[in-house]
Enzyme design. Sequence first.
Site, PDB file in Angstrom:
ATOM      1  N   ASP A 195       0.830  -1.263   0.122  1.00 42.81           N
ATOM      2  CA  ASP A 195      -0.044   0.222  -0.143  1.00 42.81           C
ATOM      3  C   ASP A 195       0.842   1.278   0.007  1.00 42.81           C
ATOM      4  O   ASP A 195       0.502   2.202  -0.745  1.00 42.81           O
ATOM      5  CB  ASP A 195      -0.946   0.012   1.265  1.00 42.81           C
ATOM      6  CG  ASP A 195      -1.773  -1.205   1.106  1.00 42.81           C
ATOM      7  OD1 ASP A 195      -1.610  -2.056   0.495  1.00 42.81           O
ATOM      8  OD2 ASP A 195      -2.768  -1.164   1.986  1.00 42.81           O
ATOM      9  N   TYR A 389       5.398  -0.390   7.907  1.00 43.48           N
ATOM     10  CA  TYR A 389       4.507  -1.087   6.985  1.00 43.48           C
ATOM     11  C   TYR A 389       5.217  -1.685   5.849  1.00 43.48           C
ATOM     12  O   TYR A 389       6.175  -2.353   5.922  1.00 43.48           O
ATOM     13  CB  TYR A 389       3.359  -0.285   6.503  1.00 43.48           C
ATOM     14  CG  TYR A 389       2.148  -0.899   6.053  1.00 43.48           C
ATOM     15  CD1 TYR A 389       1.801  -1.912   6.833  1.00 43.48           C
ATOM     16  CD2 TYR A 389       1.293  -0.493   4.989  1.00 43.48           C
ATOM     17  CE1 TYR A 389       0.355  -2.689   6.400  1.00 43.48           C
ATOM     18  CE2 TYR A 389       0.296  -1.061   4.502  1.00 43.48           C
ATOM     19  CZ  TYR A 389      -0.381  -2.143   5.328  1.00 43.48           C
ATOM     20  OH  TYR A 389      -1.339  -2.873   4.942  1.00 43.48           O
ATOM     21  N   GLU A 433       1.928  -9.589  11.214  1.00 36.86           N
ATOM     22  CA  GLU A 433       1.757  -9.170   9.772  1.00 36.86           C
ATOM     23  C   GLU A 433       3.253  -8.954   9.143  1.00 36.86           C
ATOM     24  O   GLU A 433       3.434  -9.217   8.217  1.00 36.86           O
ATOM     25  CB  GLU A 433       0.820  -7.908   9.676  1.00 36.86           C
ATOM     26  CG  GLU A 433       0.307  -7.378   8.199  1.00 36.86           C
ATOM     27  CD  GLU A 433      -0.437  -6.189   8.289  1.00 36.86           C
ATOM     28  OE1 GLU A 433      -1.107  -5.848   7.094  1.00 36.86           O
ATOM     29  OE2 GLU A 433      -0.546  -5.760   9.601  1.00 36.86           O
TER      30      GLU A 433
END
Length: 460
Positions: A195, A389, A433
């Site tokens: 993303d 992330y 994650e």
Amino acid sequence: MSTEVPPRGRAPVPRRPARLTSQLLAARAAYVLRGNDLGVMTSAAPRLYPHMWSWDAAFVAVGLARLSVPRAITELDTLLGAQWGNGMIPHIVFSPEATGYFPGPERWGCHLGVAGAPPFPATSGICQPPVHAVAAQRIVEAARRQGRTDRHAAGEFLDRAWRPLVAWHRWLAERRDPDGTGRVVLHHGWESGMDNSPRWDGPYSRVVVGPDLPPYRRRDTDAVGDPSVRPSDREYDRYLWLIEEMRRVGYDDAAMHAAMSFAVEDVLVSALLAVSCDVLADLGEERGQPAADVTDLRGWSARFRRGVAESVDPGTGLARDRDVRTGEWLATATVAGFAPLLCGGLGRAEEARLLALFESDAWCGHPGLVAAVPPSTSPAVDGFRAREYWRGPQWPVVAWLFHWSFARRGWAERAAVLREEGLRLVGAGDFAEYYEPFTGEPLGSMQQSWTAAAVLDWLC
């Protein structure tokens, strides 16, 4: 937020709990997948991602095949049941039982009469990387190790999934490569699966958010302990504005290609399409599927393999994305630059150079890493963010993807190293994650289904 990289040659201070035994780790991974099971789909993660995500579901099916071939088949059947009429597999299939996720079905509006979109279940209006043929192949391989019943079930699944999977690859090859470059065009960073990767900083900077962006309240930052590891509010404004642009043209492929603010050729998605077309063609030949379909798949594979190879930066050796709107090559030191190692297509010398870079101290061989698997961004470049992330952390599922590809290409020793180092990363059994690459701190959502699935495939 610190961008400090540990000095070269100094081992990191151990901060991770003791590594579990393989047997216990596999048992916990199975527990995660069963706990996230919603019946006919698996939530990507119980708190942050309560629905079905497209490429997550493929990896989940890989792990489920180690537990139950029929349940793995159900996972892909559910996903394919939400396929759009044009062939697109949507990036989210919403569970009617799960609420509270944003952006939900109402923000996308795809179930409200958008041409080709299923009225039920509700879906998003974009795609994710095409790894579903890989999952089908792993299901078949798992079934072969089981009894006749599972082998029969896997064969029947391939027969009914053949046309949907070919249609999915055809949509990508024809609708998302209208200029025939051999590189898939994306209209949202979410379609890449990465993303907020630095890959998209330039294209996103040119997205001008309109004054009529509907108000919203984020939910993702409520579900993680440290909101700073998630994309910023400014980034989210752009994400949601792109959805508005899509809605206003009815998610029409041609209209989006002409009008979207964000249009990039993604080398990683293109490499995955190339290899997936070959995998699907192999399966089709084994099952006696139409020769014309197999020929199309082989042709698409060759085109996208060539497109990825042509993107390689002669200076760095890394593959590059391209901004369609400006014509600019996007030369960023992210893991996507190793796309040619997934699909092939380089000359021997170029490929050897890229492999050496993959294993160098700018990447997997960096002496500060807790595990020798690729970080999402090179620790050797400015802009690396160890906790943020797709801007630095290590993702177990990415390690699995390169492990699988290396094994497929006959690089057994390199594949074995990635397997062992991937297990080192997740060995405490938290199934995060993603992970901070120098301390191994678990980040993002916990009990992540595709992390558990990767572990099961590695261990079982």
